[in-house]
Design an enzyme around this catalytic site. Sequence first.
Site, PDB file in Angstrom:
ATOM      1  N   CYS A 177     -49.180  21.584  15.600  1.00  0.00           N
ATOM      2  CA  CYS A 177     -49.302  21.794  17.045  1.00  0.00           C
ATOM      3  C   CYS A 177     -48.420  22.952  17.490  1.00  0.00           C
ATOM      4  O   CYS A 177     -48.755  24.098  17.252  1.00  0.00           O
ATOM      5  CB  CYS A 177     -49.007  20.501  17.806  1.00  0.00           C
TER       6      CYS A 177
ATOM      7  N   HIS B 230     -52.510  17.083  15.415  1.00  0.00           N
ATOM      8  CA  HIS B 230     -51.376  16.369  14.806  1.00  0.00           C
ATOM      9  C   HIS B 230     -51.852  15.517  13.628  1.00  0.00           C
ATOM     10  O   HIS B 230     -52.114  14.325  13.804  1.00  0.00           O
ATOM     11  CB  HIS B 230     -50.713  15.450  15.841  1.00  0.00           C
TER      12      HIS B 230
ATOM     13  N   GLU C  92     -50.214  14.227  11.376  1.00  0.00           N
ATOM     14  CA  GLU C  92     -49.243  13.168  11.019  1.00  0.00           C
ATOM     15  C   GLU C  92     -49.657  11.798  11.533  1.00  0.00           C
ATOM     16  O   GLU C  92     -49.238  10.779  10.989  1.00  0.00           O
ATOM     17  CB  GLU C  92     -47.832  13.533  11.522  1.00  0.00           C
TER      18      GLU C  92
HETATM   19  N1  GLN Z   1     -46.133  22.627  23.994  1.00  0.00           N
HETATM   20  C1  GLN Z   1     -47.328  22.934  23.275  1.00  0.00           C
HETATM   21  C2  GLN Z   1     -48.578  22.712  24.108  1.00  0.00           C
HETATM   22  O1  GLN Z   1     -48.552  22.011  25.082  1.00  0.00           O
HETATM   23  C3  GLN Z   1     -47.397  22.175  21.986  1.00  0.00           C
HETATM   24  C4  GLN Z   1     -47.580  20.708  22.177  1.00  0.00           C
HETATM   25  C5  GLN Z   1     -47.249  19.897  20.954  1.00  0.00           C
HETATM   26  O2  GLN Z   1     -46.654  20.394  20.010  1.00  0.00           O
HETATM   27  N2  GLN Z   1     -47.601  18.647  20.977  1.00  0.00           N
HETATM   28  O3  GLN Z   1     -49.618  23.214  23.802  1.00  0.00           O
END
Ligand code: GLN
Length: 540
Positions: free
Chosen positions: A381, A507, A509
């Site tokens: 992400c 994600h 994970e």
């Molecule tokens: N802050 C980033 C976004 O909103 C990444 C979000 C995250 O890593 N969950 O896109």
Amino acid sequence: MKFIFVTGGVVSSLGKGLTAAALGTLLENRGLKVALQKFDPYLNVDPGTMSPYQHGEVYVLDDGAETDLDLGHYERFTSTKLTRMNNLTSGQVYQKVLNNEREGVYLGKTVQVIPHVTDEIKRRIELLAETSKADVIITEIGGTTGDIEGLPFVEAIREFALEAGIGNTCFIHVTYVPFIKAAGELKTKPTQQSVAKLREIGITPNIIACRCEKPLDKELRQKISMFCNVPLEAVIEAKDVDHSIYEMPLMLQRERLDDLVCRILHLTTPAPNMAHWQEIIRKLIAPQHRVRVGVVGKYIGLQDAYKSVYEALIHGGIGNDCGVELVQIDAEEIEKFGAEKMLKGLGGVCVPGGFGERGIEGKILAAKYARENKLPYLGLCLGMQIATIEFARNVLKLEKAHSTEFNADTPHPVIALLDAQKKVTKKGGTMRLGAMPCQLAVGSKAGQLYGSFVIHERHRHRYEFNNAYREKFEKAGFIFSGTSPDGKLVEVIELKDHPFFVASQFHPEFLSKPHQPHPLFKGFIAAAHEQIHHKPLYSI
Ligand code: GLN
């Protein structure tokens, strides 16, 4: 249908969630269909608006629900599929009750905690029972017995048990038996008092699981049994596990927890076959190989903030029979001391998700170091956005390239707000959330690792790769190996001529389990091992 309720006493952080999850493993391996559910007594509608310092990781489900991290344990320990039905907060209960009141559902009655709030809580247990069609529902009540905010939940489960009838419910109280150094003894008084609190409300636990650092001898068990009104055999020891949380099911099996539960609930099932768990534990305790990988984050001091990431990395190790030593690196320390000093000697580096500006430049330095030194890199992400910014600045020479999250006026907004996010003003539950399909490119590393070209992965973000820059990046060897099926959203990137540089907007994970390590984590650990030992662990 049978119902198990897990409450906690004395202190929080006793691992109630893990106990519930590990019991789930045992019951599943006895051939039962299990569903797990968590009740959280706080007033937030969900933990999505809480800081990791308050709450640890926010665990995201397929349906986009932002939930408590215990739901991560439930999914990792069992095969149960969770939805937003599986996590209920006081905030949701009150929201529903107040909406009902405005709609006139209560037909002129005075709306009260009992019965309206408790009825709503009971309804959520019934709803899960109906939708899951499970044999056993395990409901964990967050917080500690005696907390004012937890009372409606405890009252609701008391009423529920009464209505469910004899032999259909089982109460497990997880408590703490502290070791007092000066006396050289384990002390049972806090447990007695916490059980007394439960009995005041009308619940006598069927089983008391005692968390302790030293063995709980027979005399102490007898004392707890006598003063807490619980049969001796139902006082079980839940000693701290030696190596890994995945030992919990085996430890509880040795204490005959599953057997006890089945007898209380009149369930006749064969003893569980835990051979595959034993093999997992063997790989954790005595792996054939070992590797050290770094996780660069900003909540590094906080054990729970990157829970699923740490677990998934360990699963990646299990998948390779490789022990993983996690080196937690504060991104701000990289800013101070440089990437070379902080990352040298590691097999690979993982940059997980995150929000806010602190530590961003340190993460960018980590990505640069990994790219230039051919150190395996796994970005999750924000970790993908970081890799993009780094490439823009240092390879494409787009000076001051950034994400508009961190610099709204950057001349090169290589990461920018998703279209669908532009009009969003409310904070809660408004990100791009949940499982979405992603198409992987033929010949890509990601495609090879997944062994499939259409995947579904969970998301939680507001920003994305800015398509205006795609061509420029592509020409310089930046590969867009995964996109949304319409090709519009970048989901996975990787680098050419690098042993392992893979990053995803989603994600991964959240989908990894000890017995089903996620392919990206498995591939990353294999690459990290190869980086250090110069020979492959397995060939893909
Ligand atoms: N802050 C980033 C976004 O909103 C990444 C979000 C995250 O890593 N969950 O896109």
